[in-house]
Every structure is written in structure tokens, then in C-alpha cells.
Design an enzyme around this catalytic site. Sequence first.
Site, PDB file in Angstrom:
ATOM      1  N   GLU A 200      -5.522  -9.534  14.601  1.00 31.02           N
ATOM      2  CA  GLU A 200      -6.741  -9.607  15.510  1.00 31.02           C
ATOM      3  C   GLU A 200      -7.036 -11.140  15.462  1.00 31.02           C
ATOM      4  O   GLU A 200      -7.002 -11.906  14.482  1.00 31.02           O
ATOM      5  CB  GLU A 200      -7.681  -8.874  14.927  1.00 31.02           C
ATOM      6  CG  GLU A 200      -7.785  -7.525  15.225  1.00 31.02           C
ATOM      7  CD  GLU A 200      -8.931  -6.861  14.484  1.00 31.02           C
ATOM      8  OE1 GLU A 200      -9.145  -5.327  14.701  1.00 31.02           O
ATOM      9  OE2 GLU A 200      -9.770  -7.356  13.727  1.00 31.02           O
ATOM     10  N   ARG A 292     -15.645   9.974   7.136  1.00 29.44           N
ATOM     11  CA  ARG A 292     -16.369  10.524   6.047  1.00 29.44           C
ATOM     12  C   ARG A 292     -17.671  10.372   5.954  1.00 29.44           C
ATOM     13  O   ARG A 292     -18.286   9.423   6.768  1.00 29.44           O
ATOM     14  CB  ARG A 292     -15.709  10.016   4.713  1.00 29.44           C
ATOM     15  CG  ARG A 292     -15.761   8.544   4.747  1.00 29.44           C
ATOM     16  CD  ARG A 292     -15.128   8.027   3.493  1.00 29.44           C
ATOM     17  NE  ARG A 292     -15.822   6.439   3.481  1.00 29.44           N
ATOM     18  CZ  ARG A 292     -15.088   5.464   3.891  1.00 29.44           C
ATOM     19  NH1 ARG A 292     -14.100   5.676   4.244  1.00 29.44           N
ATOM     20  NH2 ARG A 292     -15.701   4.193   3.872  1.00 29.44           N
TER      21      ARG A 292
HETATM   22  C1  MV4 Z   1     -12.820  -8.947  10.248  1.00 30.18           C
HETATM   23  C2  MV4 Z   1     -13.401  -9.978  10.130  1.00 30.18           C
HETATM   24  C3  MV4 Z   1     -13.675 -11.114  10.805  1.00 30.18           C
HETATM   25  N1  MV4 Z   1     -12.634 -11.004  11.856  1.00 30.18           N
HETATM   26  N2  MV4 Z   1     -12.032  -8.933  11.045  1.00 30.18           N
HETATM   27  C4  MV4 Z   1     -13.609  -6.644   6.071  1.00 30.18           C
HETATM   28  C5  MV4 Z   1     -13.748  -4.872   6.009  1.00 30.18           C
HETATM   29  C6  MV4 Z   1     -13.098  -4.439   7.215  1.00 30.18           C
HETATM   30  N3  MV4 Z   1     -13.571  -3.153   7.693  1.00 30.18           N
HETATM   31  C7  MV4 Z   1     -13.000  -5.252   8.042  1.00 30.18           C
HETATM   32  N4  MV4 Z   1     -13.551  -6.597   7.433  1.00 30.18           N
HETATM   33  C8  MV4 Z   1     -13.578  -7.778   8.332  1.00 30.18           C
HETATM   34  N5  MV4 Z   1     -12.755  -7.844   9.442  1.00 30.18           N
HETATM   35  C9  MV4 Z   1     -11.920  -9.974  12.097  1.00 30.18           C
HETATM   36  N6  MV4 Z   1     -10.868  -9.994  13.125  1.00 30.18           N
HETATM   37  C10 MV4 Z   1     -14.460  -9.901   8.960  1.00 30.18           C
HETATM   38  C11 MV4 Z   1     -14.261  -8.983   7.871  1.00 30.18           C
HETATM   39  C12 MV4 Z   1     -15.214  -8.842   6.912  1.00 30.18           C
HETATM   40  C13 MV4 Z   1     -15.275  -9.846   5.751  1.00 30.18           C
HETATM   41  C14 MV4 Z   1     -14.288 -10.776   5.855  1.00 30.18           C
HETATM   42  C15 MV4 Z   1     -14.240 -11.572   4.628  1.00 30.18           C
HETATM   43  C16 MV4 Z   1     -15.305 -11.479   3.681  1.00 30.18           C
HETATM   44  C17 MV4 Z   1     -16.356 -10.726   3.813  1.00 30.18           C
HETATM   45  C18 MV4 Z   1     -16.366  -9.679   4.913  1.00 30.18           C
HETATM   46  C19 MV4 Z   1     -17.246  -8.837   4.899  1.00 30.18           C
HETATM   47  C20 MV4 Z   1     -17.351  -8.081   5.943  1.00 30.18           C
HETATM   48  C21 MV4 Z   1     -16.422  -7.893   7.056  1.00 30.18           C
END
Ligand code: MV4
Length: 452
Positions: A200, A292
Site C-alpha cells: 500500500e 470480533r
Molecule cells: C498503515 C499506516 C499508514 N499507511 N497503512 C497499524 C495497524 C494496522 N491495522 C495498520 N496500521 C497502519 N497502517 C498505511 N498504508 C499506519 C498504520 C498505523 C501505525 C503505523 C506506525 C505506527 C503507529 C501506527 C498506529 C496506527 C496505525
Amino acid sequence: MFSKILIANRGEIALRVIRAARELGIKTVAVYSESDRNSLHTILADDKVCIGPGRASDSYLNIPNILGAAELTKADAIHPGYGFLAENPRFAEICESSGIVFIGPQPAMIKLMGNKSLARQEMRRAHLPVLPGSDEVVQDLADAKKIAKKMGYPVILKAAAGGGGKGMRTARTRAQLEEQFGLAQNEAKSAFNDPSLYIEKYLPNSRHIEIQIIGDKYGNVVALGERECSIQRKHQKVIEEAPSPFVDDRLRKKMIKATEDAARHIDYQSLGTFEFLVDENERFYFMEANTRIQVEHPVTEMVYSVDLVQEQVRIAAGEKLSIREGMEMRGHGLECRINAEDPTTFSPSPGTIDFMVLPGGQGIRVDSAAYQGWQIPPDYDSLVAKIIALAPTRPEAIRKMQTALEMTTIVGIKTNLPLHLAILADTDFAEGRYDTQFMERFQQKNNNNSQK
Ligand code: MV4
């Protein structure tokens, strides 16, 4: 309605289900491991069955033993809680074929959403916006480079069989992608026994916002407003809140409508959560769906005055949705996850709770299976209590939470209470200025302070 539910879980969520069941006039069966003999869920359920040794793979993940316990106690349904078997489509299927209702969505739905790449494709077909990225799993590095070049860096690699941030790796350049691809594949293979990755566009300055969905067996679907979950450490949520300081009425209505339409499109028949990333321009992108009940569900229950677990049980029993469409949030909800962990190293800190005073009072809810004298087993996660505060406004909710935490005492184990107090006192947090990078910046800031 069911007359007896077996709870295939432990800790605070097992207690949460026991409470909902009793309020509905349903008997409960606890299953417990040898290390949970003295745990509250074991003590408080109407009936209990030991299902094996402490190790989760021998007990809470042991499908034959759990089904055996259900048959022995004549339970007519199984509530899986979260974690363990909650999103295992094979378990849901075996329950159904044994004539026991699995309290959750259709096995095929669990399977679809469990493959994060397929879920992305399916949700795009259901007209939900998704991030630019691969249409399917990427087969090799060359494939990944082609897609990354087309949409531009930075990019993020995610495990198709993953979820919740496990096995994610970002790449800011082509060289970094070359470096990370093999590592991500290996991580996915060893964690999920499936090396499949998808890719992504990476959005660093965005927020992690999720929408609660509830569908029944008759095509009725309602979505509730958001939970803000951007404050995470190592992809473990630390504080959640509702509403999100970033989401206004217009954006909320759009996200609710889009999620309801998508859930209706796939005939979603239970409780679920759709996770989105929301960028600075208020554009939202579907990331994944969880089939869930979630840890942070109390935040939604507080601001909407609903009981999500009772609703989940009623829907599984074939009742129609009772939560109405178009409800509005009332007040502001905050949840702090209190973990038994070392505040400096963040490593788990099991042990005996020698002394404990938990908070209370108007607008405070505590979901916990901990009690004074209890020896926390080392076999499971480190969550000891969820403290939830509800107040008319966000500043009041923060003050209420600070007061509650200051009046909390836990002796004998180390906890992250000091971390919560530090976050609540942070000016960026107080002003609602934060995104998914908050914890990283926060920890850098605080490391610098302690070095001075
Ligand atoms: C991301 C993102 C930024 N860009 N995807 C973290 C949990 C999972 N469900 C998806 N997550 C993320 N996906 C894209 N394309 C940012 C997160 C993210 C995150 C990333 C780094 C540090 C802390 C975070 C907290 C929430 C979500």
C-alpha cells in the site's frame, strides 16, 4: 434465546461476556487453563471446565477440548471474546457443524476478512475507498517495485494473513524496498505460516479511526460513530477515544454511510469493526475489518449508551437488530489500557497483586478481572484493567480520567499507569493534535527529558 453460553476466553473479556449473559438471563460456562484456576471468570461462571495447561496452545486454543466442554455442559452457543479462536474460521465452522452457535459472523466472512488482501479487494468492490496499492498479493520483489514505482514512495508491505500491524514494514526508497521485501516475507511466513504480502501507499501523517458495525440475520445493518485509535505503541493500542478530535459531523456521517453500505453489500451478520486511515484532507481509506468484539468496545458503549455484547448475543440467537440507526454520540469517552508491564522496558511484569484500589464514581467504568491477592499468570497478555471515562466534553473527560488514574493504586506488579498520566498531561494530546506517529514522538521527547 440461548439458555447456556460457553465462553472460550479468559480475563476481563470473559467477565464482560458473563455479565452480558446474566443480564439476559443466560447461564454461563467458563473454560479455564491450569494457570487460571483462581481467575475471576472461573470463579464467577455458573459452570466451569478445565481445558488444559497454562500454555494457550494447549488450552484456550485447544478446539477439541473446548468443544468437549461445550458438549459436556450442554452449552448451546460459544462466545469467543477477542484473540485466541475469535477469528478462526475453522473453529466457527466446527461449532456450527456440532450444532453449537458460534457468536460471531458467518465462517466465510471471518475467512474473507482474515485475508487482508482479499478483504481490500472485496471492500473496493463494495465502493469503499482503499489506499493505492496492489490489487492482489505481490508475488515477488520485481512485482513490488513495479507497483511502488507507479504509485510513488513511501510504501508499506503488509502480511495478507496478518492484521493489527503484525509483520508490517515500510520503505521510503527503492533500495529500502529491496532490503525489506525478503524480511517481510520471512516474518509473515514464521508468524502466520503464509509469506503472502500486499503493498500500500504509506500515509505517515494520518489517523487510525475505526467504525463499529452491527448487522443481523435479516439484512439490517447499523454503523456507530468512530473510535480514535492512533495512540499505539508497537501496534498495541494504549488510549482510545470517541469521538475522534479530528472527525466532524460531516465526515462522521460519510464514514458511517460508507461503512453501512459496504457491510450491507457483503451481508455482514454480527458485530464487527472497519478500520480506516484518515489523512489530513479528511479522506478516509479502508484498511481492514475485524470480525470480533474489540478490546476498546466500551468507549462506544459509553458514548452511545448501548450494550454491544448483549446485542451480539441477541443477533447470534436470531433476534433482530435493536440498536437504531442515526443515533448520536453523547459526551466524550476515553479508555486507558492498564498493562502489567515495566514502564521503561515495556516488557510484561506478571506477579501477585499485593494491594489494589481501583477507581469509581460517576462516569467511570472499570473492566477488569484483577483482584487483590491474585497472581497474574505469565502465560497471557498483560492487560490488567481498562479504565473508561465519560464526561460531557473532551477536556472534562481528560480531567476525569486523570482523577481516576490518580486514585488508582496497584502494588506488587509494575504497570503503565505513569505512561498514561504522562500522555494525558501532554499538550499535543490535550489539544487533540496527534496522529499515528504520536507515540514515537512522545517517547523521543520523554527520553530527551529524562537525559537532561
Ligand atoms: C498503515 C499506516 C499508514 N499507511 N497503512 C497499524 C495497524 C494496522 N491495522 C495498520 N496500521 C497502519 N497502517 C498505511 N498504508 C499506519 C498504520 C498505523 C501505525 C503505523 C506506525 C505506527 C503507529 C501506527 C498506529 C496506527 C496505525
